[in-house]
Design an enzyme around this catalytic site. Structure first.
Site, PDB file in Angstrom:
ATOM      1  N   ASP A  54      50.472  47.088  30.366  1.00 27.78           N
ATOM      2  CA  ASP A  54      50.899  47.176  32.000  1.00 27.78           C
ATOM      3  C   ASP A  54      52.107  48.403  31.773  1.00 27.78           C
ATOM      4  O   ASP A  54      51.982  49.331  32.692  1.00 27.78           O
ATOM      5  CB  ASP A  54      51.619  45.957  32.350  1.00 27.78           C
ATOM      6  CG  ASP A  54      50.854  44.928  32.672  1.00 27.78           C
ATOM      7  OD1 ASP A  54      50.173  44.739  33.630  1.00 27.78           O
ATOM      8  OD2 ASP A  54      50.538  43.997  31.571  1.00 27.78           O
ATOM      9  N   GLU A  79      56.413  46.941  38.128  1.00 24.65           N
ATOM     10  CA  GLU A  79      56.776  45.225  37.791  1.00 24.65           C
ATOM     11  C   GLU A  79      57.421  45.222  36.184  1.00 24.65           C
ATOM     12  O   GLU A  79      58.311  44.322  36.035  1.00 24.65           O
ATOM     13  CB  GLU A  79      55.244  44.588  37.581  1.00 24.65           C
ATOM     14  CG  GLU A  79      55.295  42.948  36.882  1.00 24.65           C
ATOM     15  CD  GLU A  79      54.218  42.315  36.844  1.00 24.65           C
ATOM     16  OE1 GLU A  79      54.029  41.091  36.518  1.00 24.65           O
ATOM     17  OE2 GLU A  79      52.977  43.080  37.202  1.00 24.65           O
ATOM     18  N   ASP A 153      51.699  47.893  40.717  1.00 24.98           N
ATOM     19  CA  ASP A 153      51.164  46.708  39.925  1.00 24.98           C
ATOM     20  C   ASP A 153      50.212  47.209  38.808  1.00 24.98           C
ATOM     21  O   ASP A 153      48.912  47.225  39.347  1.00 24.98           O
ATOM     22  CB  ASP A 153      51.000  45.488  40.618  1.00 24.98           C
ATOM     23  CG  ASP A 153      50.888  44.326  39.724  1.00 24.98           C
ATOM     24  OD1 ASP A 153      50.952  44.435  38.508  1.00 24.98           O
ATOM     25  OD2 ASP A 153      50.668  43.138  40.134  1.00 24.98           O
ATOM     26  N   ILE A 155      48.355  46.211  36.162  1.00 20.47           N
ATOM     27  CA  ILE A 155      47.372  45.403  35.984  1.00 20.47           C
ATOM     28  C   ILE A 155      47.737  43.711  36.451  1.00 20.47           C
ATOM     29  O   ILE A 155      48.734  43.255  35.829  1.00 20.47           O
ATOM     30  CB  ILE A 155      47.192  44.830  34.437  1.00 20.47           C
ATOM     31  CG1 ILE A 155      46.701  46.181  33.682  1.00 20.47           C
ATOM     32  CG2 ILE A 155      45.779  43.961  34.208  1.00 20.47           C
ATOM     33  CD1 ILE A 155      46.285  46.258  32.150  1.00 20.47           C
ATOM     34  N   ASP A 156      47.251  43.971  37.721  1.00 22.34           N
ATOM     35  CA  ASP A 156      47.387  42.343  38.274  1.00 22.34           C
ATOM     36  C   ASP A 156      46.732  41.321  37.872  1.00 22.34           C
ATOM     37  O   ASP A 156      45.376  41.718  37.502  1.00 22.34           O
ATOM     38  CB  ASP A 156      47.395  42.556  39.969  1.00 22.34           C
ATOM     39  CG  ASP A 156      47.742  41.318  40.740  1.00 22.34           C
ATOM     40  OD1 ASP A 156      48.699  40.848  40.335  1.00 22.34           O
ATOM     41  OD2 ASP A 156      46.944  41.039  41.595  1.00 22.34           O
ATOM     42  N   THR A 158      47.337  39.686  35.023  1.00 21.19           N
ATOM     43  CA  THR A 158      47.190  40.108  33.328  1.00 21.19           C
ATOM     44  C   THR A 158      46.507  39.017  32.449  1.00 21.19           C
ATOM     45  O   THR A 158      45.869  39.236  31.626  1.00 21.19           O
ATOM     46  CB  THR A 158      48.775  40.371  33.175  1.00 21.19           C
ATOM     47  OG1 THR A 158      49.311  41.293  34.081  1.00 21.19           O
ATOM     48  CG2 THR A 158      48.394  41.049  31.501  1.00 21.19           C
ATOM     49  N   ASP A 301      52.882  43.273  44.001  1.00 17.52           N
ATOM     50  CA  ASP A 301      51.701  42.640  44.442  1.00 17.52           C
ATOM     51  C   ASP A 301      50.866  42.894  45.639  1.00 17.52           C
ATOM     52  O   ASP A 301      49.798  43.125  45.762  1.00 17.52           O
ATOM     53  CB  ASP A 301      51.738  41.171  44.242  1.00 17.52           C
ATOM     54  CG  ASP A 301      52.138  40.773  42.969  1.00 17.52           C
ATOM     55  OD1 ASP A 301      51.619  40.971  42.002  1.00 17.52           O
ATOM     56  OD2 ASP A 301      53.095  39.751  42.729  1.00 17.52           O
TER      57      ASP A 301
END
Length: 379
Positions: A54, A79, A153, A155-156, A158, A301
């Site tokens: 991330d 994030e 974000d 990698i939403d 994860t 997000d």
């Protein structure tokens, strides 16, 4: 602003390449397997690797956007923190350096000297993405980069990315879990008002062919009279099909599930992983509405997907405010549209940027009206 959109689409594709490399290359994949199975769970290095993917993506986006638009660099938020402590007890600040070799050397310190893994990541970070873009050149948005902020974000969903399940889904159906739910999300908002104006979604694992996973990207722009989107608005449901579909988290409150079940009927109250993916399901018409009653999503997000919803004539509201103040009179919601510029000063850490009242994402205001009507007073 057309240049900013095109840049964000390219860096999102670079991010998708990094995400795919982390799963395809054996040295990196082994690290993901360790996280997945819990082996050596006490090692800070292994515990942090899922976050490292991330952070590498987040810092790459920050670096590339800042290089072309330096007036935005101090207003790019994400994030993740970019500070790490590796297995040797060393604190390392993860950044993207001027050359691939320098980036690899820095990443090697985070990865406890794993030069092969660091080299693979650095190569993906510094490799330009090739992306065929359509519909972006003619956009004229009267905004200055100095007026804007960006939420990332990297990698939403994860956990779905780490677990790596490959779900087979029929065309026109949503995916309840698996790699398809993992998304790269970038949202641009106006700093003075918090209004989302540009959104980019990249789905690194959209489909698989004999050569491996292939991705797909989506974008939207909404500012004043300018409405443009790479996605066509789904057709309105015919009057003879009165039922609607709602997507929820499987952990949603039982009271919400029970309130919406009669409205949806069998098989149309659906569940999926990842907040970004559930909003994408609404954007693509795979679900009519996404409801979340908890404050468990954050500005990173929702900002990017929110811009796509607005571009298509929908929106994303604070559910608590929506239930309290009313909604959708005369084809427009009264208040409660999520904004992205102000933190919750009474909270700490990530919770400062939570969507604390929950949310409801929609395209059709009448669908929103029906859902809110069923939920009012139920929880």
């Amino acid at each position: 602003m057309a240049d900013l959109l095109k840049l964000l689409l390219r860096v999102a594709e670079k991010a998708a390449n990094v995400a795919r490399v982390c799963r395809q290359e054996a040295p990196l994949f082994q690290l993901l397997i360790q996280e997945k199975t819990g082996v050596d769970k006490n090692k800070k290095f292994v515990q942090d690797f899922k976050t490292l993917a991330d952070v590498v993506i987040q810092e790459m986006i920050r670096h590339d956007v800042g290089a072309q638009f330096p007036e935005i660099i101090d207003h790019i938020q994400g994030e993740e923190s970019n500070k790490f402590e590796n297995g040797l007890g060393e604190s390392v600040i993860v950044t993207v350096c001027g050359t691939e070799k320098e980036t690899a050397a820095l990443l090697a310190t985070v990865l406890d000297g794993d030069q092969m893994a660091a080299t693979l990541l650095a190569c993906a970070i510094h490799q330009d993405a090739t992306l065929k873009l359509t519909g972006t050149d003619d956009l004229h948005i009267p905004l200055s980069p100095s007026d804007l902020g960006i939420w990332i974000d990297p990698i939403d969903a994860t956990s779905q990315y780490i677990q790596g399940r490959e779900e087979v889904v029929e065309e026109g159906c949503l995916c309840s879990s698996g790699l398809q739910c993992a998304l790269v999300l970038i949202g641009v908002y106006i700093r003075a008002t918090g209004e989302p104006v540009i959104g980019v979604i990249n789905q690194p694992f959209n489909h698989k062919d004999p050569t491996g996973w292939k991705g797909k990207h989506f974008w939207g722009v909404s500012y004043g009279s300018v409405k443009a989107c790479s996605v066509l608005r789904p057709k309105d449901r015919p009057a003879e099909c009165p039922g609607l579909s709602v997507v929820l988290s499987s952990s949603e409150k039982q009271a919400v599930k029970e309130a919406l079940a009669p409205l949806c009927g069998p098989d149309r109250l659906m569940y999926a992983s990842g907040a970004g993916y559930k909003i994408l399901c609404v954007i693509l018409g795979l679900a009519d509405v996404y409801v979340l009653s908890e404050g468990s999503t954050f500005k990173w997000d929702s900002c990017g997907p929110h811009a796509l919803l607005l571009a298509l004539g929908g929106g994303m509201l604070d559910l608590k405010e929506c239930l309290h103040f009313g909604h959708c009179e005369g084809g427009h919601h009264d208040q409660g549209e999520l904004t992205y510029h102000q933190s919750h000063s009474e909270s700490t850490g990530a919770d400062r940027w939570a969507n604390q009242g929950g949310l409801v994402a929609y395209l059709d205001c009448q669908m929103l009206h029906r859902v809110i009507g069923e939920l009012k007073g139920k929880f």
